[in-house]
Design an enzyme around this catalytic site. Structure first.
Site, PDB file in Angstrom:
ATOM      1  N   LYS A  81       0.790  -1.229   0.000  1.00 24.68           N
ATOM      2  CA  LYS A  81       0.000   0.000   0.000  1.00 24.68           C
ATOM      3  C   LYS A  81       0.825   1.284   0.000  1.00 24.68           C
ATOM      4  O   LYS A  81       0.388   2.323  -0.504  1.00 24.68           O
ATOM      5  CB  LYS A  81      -0.936   0.014   1.205  1.00 24.68           C
ATOM      6  CG  LYS A  81      -2.133  -0.915   1.101  1.00 24.68           C
ATOM      7  CD  LYS A  81      -3.208  -0.338   0.211  1.00 24.68           C
ATOM      8  CE  LYS A  81      -4.502  -1.121   0.308  1.00 24.68           C
ATOM      9  NZ  LYS A  81      -5.594  -0.494  -0.444  1.00 24.68           N
ATOM     10  N   ASP A 128      -7.862  -0.155   7.048  1.00 29.10           N
ATOM     11  CA  ASP A 128      -7.903  -1.352   7.883  1.00 29.10           C
ATOM     12  C   ASP A 128      -6.516  -1.638   8.449  1.00 29.10           C
ATOM     13  O   ASP A 128      -6.362  -2.471   9.335  1.00 29.10           O
ATOM     14  CB  ASP A 128      -8.355  -2.560   7.059  1.00 29.10           C
ATOM     15  CG  ASP A 128      -7.327  -2.916   6.004  1.00 29.10           C
ATOM     16  OD1 ASP A 128      -6.433  -3.732   6.300  1.00 29.10           O
ATOM     17  OD2 ASP A 128      -7.388  -2.360   4.903  1.00 29.10           O
TER      18      ASP A 128
END
Length: 413
Positions: A81, A128
């Site tokens: 990410k 998350d």
């Protein structure tokens, strides 16, 4: 005879037939992404993550090749990410300081001149875990603050890892999509900069930058396959939450190969399968899944599609597959227990769903229809991307050590 009726799929027969009507993918073209990758290379921590050839697993599953890209090595953060968050923050700073894309490098971003021009800036996001950690890391590396909101049920280890990167972070009482709204409200009230990998009306520039950042993976894969003398993949399996990552990968390759590209499948958890359900409704629009999305695939537990990513996946993906948690758990165990000389891959819940699904399709006669529709056979060259490592060690060990989420069988006859 066993029946795995809780695995659902829908074929996208229009993916190869929308001549001239498809979503544009020029913003993640190879030429654009070469510049993005050059930006990532300017970081001292950069190294291409490994692409492994699982030759013994390929033989076991009767395929020509199974390649897996292991993103657990990315920038020391155990997940991919950071590629999107770092590029989006870099591009924002570049635009605000009139730096010019040709000067977009790590050294220029952290210079005193750049910091003086930009002033005190705080970057905000919801996550998350993996995206928030990447944003927090990138913000700190470039000399700025960050605030991170997490959905209900997020792992404490992921929260602590974000805080270790210098962010102000907390777990909320909301699901992922409502946590995004909370983060956006906070950014608006506190003059912060929202760095989110999902898009909505009026918020599209930064999500595009994030998708461009993710495409560094596709550029590395192409280079690695070529350097190793492998042929191009015939099949690529891409997991999706809001769809940014899957659309970035597919858009990059679709732009290069057109309809000569590989067969692609988009994988989602069945508790958060907004893309699959959008295809089932089949009105061309994205549709949301609401409520508490209780899946072990925390990185994919997103109920509202990225509007940019949705259009790319709708127009280019060949298959959408809704997967129960046991599919990801099976993949985690397979990768953690390699056959013979295959490398061991530590893959988290969201990273391993592709490996689990391929093993089921190739080994279980119950999936013959799906196997035939995907044209999988002994000549198939399959690419999967493990997008994260054991970012929640406790959860990882429950699956791999203790056998949590076993396959459920419904006996017929």
């Amino acid at each position: 005879m066993s029946n795995y009726s809780d695995l659902k799929w829908i074929e996208n027969t229009e993916a190869r037939n929308k001549q001239g009507k498809k979503a544009k993918v020029d913003f993640i073209s190879r030429d654009v992404v070469s510049g993005v990758r050059a930006f990532h290379k300017s970081f001292p921590q950069y190294a291409a993550t490994p692409l492994h050839d699982l030759s013994n697993l390929s033989k076991e599953l009767n395929a020509a090749n199974i390649w897996i890209k292991d993103e657990s090595y990315r920038f020391g953060l155990n997940a991919f990410k950071v590629l999107g968050g770092s590029y989006a923050i870099g591009r924002y700073i570049c635009d605000r300081t009139n730096m010019g894309l040709e000067n977009l490098t790590y050294s220029n971003l952290v210079s005193e001149d750049t910091k003086t021009k930009l002033g005190d800036t705080v970057f905000i996001t919801a996550t998350d875990g993996n995206h928030g950690r990447g944003v927090a890391w990138a913000a700190r590396e470039m000399g700025h603050r960050s605030v991170v909101f997490m959905p209900k049920g997020s792992a404490e280890m992921r929260l602590e890892n974000i805080r270790k990167e210098g962010a102000e972070a907390s777990i909320t009482e909301y699901n992922y999509d409502d946590a995004v709204r909370l983060a956006n409200e906070y950014a608006l009230k506190n003059n912060g900069v929202m760095i989110q990998d999902t898009a909505w009306d009026g918020y599209e520039k930064i999500p595009r930058w994030i998708m461009q950042g993710y495409a560094t993976i596709a550029d590395e894969v192409e280079e690695q396959l070529r350097a190793l003398g492998y042929g191009e993949p015939t099949h690529v399996f891409l997991q999706a939450g809001v769809g940014s990552f899957a659309a970035s990968m597919l858009g990059y390759f679709a732009g290069k190969y057109g309809d000569d590209r590989f067969i692609s499948a988009v994988l989602e958890p069945d508790k958060a399968d907004c893309l699959y359900r959008s295809m089932v409704i089949n009105d061309g629009k994205p549709h949301a899944v609401t409520g508490h999305m209780d899946t072990i695939m925390a990185g994919l537990a997103c109920g509202e599609p990225n509007t940019i990513g949705w259009e790319i996946l709708r127009d280019y993906a060949d298959m959408f597959i809704s997967c129960p948690d046991y599919v990801a758990a099976r993949g985690m165990r397979i990768l953690a227990n390699p056959i013979k000389s295959d490398p061991r891959i530590i893959s988290g819940e969201s990273g391993a769903v592709g490996a689990g699904l391929i093993s089921l399709i190739m080994q279980k006669p119950e999936y013959k229809e799906l196997k035939d529709k995907l044209k999988l056979d002994k000549a198939s060259r399959i690419l999967i991307i493990s997008t994260e490592g054991d970012t929640d060690i406790e959860g990882y060990r429950k699956v791999v050590w203790d056998g949590y989420y076993p396959q459920k069988l419904e006996l017929k006859g």
